[in-house]
Design a protein around this motif. Structure first.
Motif, PDB file in Angstrom:
ATOM      1  N   GLY A 145      17.855   9.226 -17.065  1.00  0.00           N
ATOM      2  CA  GLY A 145      18.211   9.702 -18.397  1.00  0.00           C
ATOM      3  C   GLY A 145      17.407   9.016 -19.491  1.00  0.00           C
ATOM      4  N   PRO A 146      17.753   9.253 -20.750  1.00  0.00           N
ATOM      5  CA  PRO A 146      16.978   8.694 -21.862  1.00  0.00           C
ATOM      6  C   PRO A 146      17.312   7.232 -22.125  1.00  0.00           C
ATOM      7  N   ARG A 147      16.308   6.501 -22.565  1.00  0.00           N
ATOM      8  CA  ARG A 147      16.507   5.144 -23.065  1.00  0.00           C
ATOM      9  C   ARG A 147      16.996   5.206 -24.509  1.00  0.00           C
ATOM     10  N   SER A 148      17.276   4.035 -25.073  1.00  0.00           N
ATOM     11  CA  SER A 148      17.764   4.001 -26.459  1.00  0.00           C
ATOM     12  C   SER A 148      16.727   4.529 -27.443  1.00  0.00           C
ATOM     13  N   ASP A 149      15.440   4.450 -27.068  1.00  0.00           N
ATOM     14  CA  ASP A 149      14.390   4.959 -27.949  1.00  0.00           C
ATOM     15  C   ASP A 149      14.105   6.441 -27.719  1.00  0.00           C
ATOM     16  N   GLY A 150      14.877   7.064 -26.827  1.00  0.00           N
ATOM     17  CA  GLY A 150      14.715   8.477 -26.558  1.00  0.00           C
ATOM     18  C   GLY A 150      13.736   8.799 -25.452  1.00  0.00           C
ATOM     19  N   ALA A 151      12.935   7.830 -25.041  1.00  0.00           N
ATOM     20  CA  ALA A 151      11.969   8.053 -23.962  1.00  0.00           C
ATOM     21  C   ALA A 151      12.692   8.105 -22.624  1.00  0.00           C
ATOM     22  N   PRO A 152      12.181   8.869 -21.660  1.00  0.00           N
ATOM     23  CA  PRO A 152      12.858   8.948 -20.362  1.00  0.00           C
ATOM     24  C   PRO A 152      12.778   7.627 -19.595  1.00  0.00           C
ATOM     25  N   ASP A 153      13.918   7.209 -19.066  1.00  0.00           N
ATOM     26  CA  ASP A 153      13.956   6.051 -18.168  1.00  0.00           C
ATOM     27  C   ASP A 153      13.714   6.597 -16.771  1.00  0.00           C
ATOM     28  N   ALA A 154      12.463   6.712 -16.402  1.00  0.00           N
ATOM     29  CA  ALA A 154      12.082   7.405 -15.178  1.00  0.00           C
ATOM     30  C   ALA A 154      10.820   6.792 -14.620  1.00  0.00           C
ATOM     31  N   GLY A 155      10.640   6.975 -13.326  1.00  0.00           N
ATOM     32  CA  GLY A 155       9.428   6.434 -12.724  1.00  0.00           C
ATOM     33  C   GLY A 155       9.516   6.361 -11.221  1.00  0.00           C
ATOM     34  N   LEU A 156       9.086   5.225 -10.683  1.00  0.00           N
ATOM     35  CA  LEU A 156       8.888   5.101  -9.245  1.00  0.00           C
ATOM     36  C   LEU A 156       9.600   3.875  -8.702  1.00  0.00           C
ATOM     37  N   ILE A 157      10.353   4.074  -7.631  1.00  0.00           N
ATOM     38  CA  ILE A 157      10.837   2.957  -6.808  1.00  0.00           C
ATOM     39  C   ILE A 157       9.745   2.736  -5.773  1.00  0.00           C
ATOM     40  N   PHE A 158       8.894   1.774  -6.045  1.00  0.00           N
ATOM     41  CA  PHE A 158       7.702   1.538  -5.243  1.00  0.00           C
ATOM     42  C   PHE A 158       8.029   0.554  -4.130  1.00  0.00           C
ATOM     43  N   LEU A 159       7.764   0.943  -2.895  1.00  0.00           N
ATOM     44  CA  LEU A 159       8.014   0.107  -1.730  1.00  0.00           C
ATOM     45  C   LEU A 159       6.716  -0.040  -0.956  1.00  0.00           C
TER      46      LEU A 159
END
Length: 392
Positions: A320-334
């Motif tokens: 979902g969105p961070r407080s600044d409106g940017a998406p809190d999204a990405g990669l769980i890198f293993l």
């Protein structure tokens, strides 16, 4: 049985579910027992949940032994698609194992707390701080970790709940990340490379399973010291937030220049198909490097890193969105490897400084764990560590 087998029965654009395909996906079973834990080299899975635990104050070695015995039993039972107890919840009633894997690792901090400092492998030395790291300590590291992967979310949740209940006797939850990837049967073929949230194929350059090079890259050798790690591996976890709003300002050509591959096919910009070896010496007719100097594929390559190679497994996250409106999204890198110092660390030190992709990502959490060797029926994960090997 391959994930997604039977998907060919679905025609293009057909939204109906093929019962045969669904049954095959649900019935897929990975073998728990063996030289290595199966989650390391498992086929691509739809769900990946990584959880870290810390020992509770006063927890003893005997309690940790009992926990690893319980976790072994839970993993073997759930991966076979069997009920844990006669009276357990019906969360997975009617479902098969769905390609479930349970993978257990330990941190150097666990061995210190148990008074086993002499058993800490050199490979568990803390990772160095990398340029532009923005790590959150509370979301990093841990005494124990469990990676649960599956092609059905309920199957994954059922196994994880059982593992967490067992851990509550001597551990506290430190952090958990939940990831997803392409759904089984949704890709062009079962062997297709998954995509990440940047729209890029993710994992094309992995070492090929079933080869000596794969084993040398991923697993601790039979001569490893300490002996309890023989057949195990080392996991580097990084939570990498993608700056997707910034990424989206680039056109397709700009994104391809950052990565060094065609966005749709995954082919290197030097030509060929997805699995063609990139030609880093090739120039365009205008005299520019076909694969730009800062391209991710160039800077992450074994050629640029003295042969350093890792087995990359990754899951997407979208919280979902961070407080600044940017998406809190990405990669769980293993990243699994035989030695992080000669694998992930070498590669990341280079990427942090010169990789064009570093402008569009932030490393926000990290962890390093020794992934225990597999075990045989009647044994449990970590026996060699906690009891020693009678053959030694």
């Amino acid at each position: 049985m391959a994930v997604g087998a039977g998907a060919a029965a679905l025609g293009p654009g057909n939204g109906a579910t093929d019962p045969a395909s669904a049954a095959l996906v649900g019935d897929e079973q990975l073998t728990f027992y063996g030289t290595h834990q199966p989650g390391i080299a498992a086929p691509a899975q739809t769900h990946g949940w990584l959880t870290a635990f810390d020992l509770a104050s006063g927890a003893t070695l005997a309690q940790v032994k009992a926990l690893l015995q319980q976790w072994t039993a839970i993993a073997a039972t759930t991966m076979a698609g069997r009920s844990l107890t006669a009276g357990e919840d019906a969360m997975t009633y009617g479902r098969g194992p769905s390609g479930l894997s349970v993978t257990v690792g330990v941190g150097a901090s666990l061995l210190t707390k148990l008074g086993l400092n002499h058993q800490i492998p050199d490979q568990l030395a803390p990772l160095p701080k990398f340029l532009n790291d923005a790590l959150v300590p509370a979301s990093s590291d841990g005494d124990l970790c469990v990676l649960v992967g599956a092609n059905d979310g309920l199957v994954a949740a059922h196994a994880l709940r059982a593992l967490q209940r067992a851990a509550a006797t001597c551990c506290t939850l430190r952090w958990q990340v939940n990831g997803f990837a392409d759904a089984a049967g949704s890709m062009p073929s079962p062997a297709s490379t998954p995509r990440n949230l940047m729209g890029q194929l993710d994992g094309t350059g992995n070492p090929k399973q079933g080869t000596a090079a794969f084993d040398q890259t991923v697993y601790a050798p039979a001569t490893a010291d300490p002996a309890w790690m023989r057949g195990g591996s080392y996991l580097v976890y990084r939570k990498i937030r993608m700056l997707l709003d910034d990424w989206d300002t680039l056109d397709r050509a700009g994104q391809e220049a950052v990565i060094g591959r065609d966005k749709l096919t995954g082919a290197p910009l030097s030509g060929g198909d997805e699995f063609t070896e990139p030609d880093y010496r090739k120039f365009t007719p205008s005299g520019a490097l076909a694969i730009p100097a800062g391209a991710h594929v160039r800077q992450a390559s074994a050629q640029a890193n003295n042969g350093a190679t890792i087995l990359r497994r990754a899951f997407n996250y979208y919280d979902g969105p961070r407080s600044d409106g940017a998406p809190d999204a990405g990669l769980i890198f293993l990243a699994f490897q035989a030695d992080p110092a000669n694998g992930f660390t070498v590669i990341q030190q280079r990427l942090a400084g010169v990789d064009s992709l570093s402008t569009f990502i932030r490393h926000e959490a990290s962890g390093l764990f020794a992934i225990l060797p597999g075990c045989r029926p009647g044994e449990y994960l970590g026996r060699e560590l906690l009891e020693g090997d009678p053959a030694e």
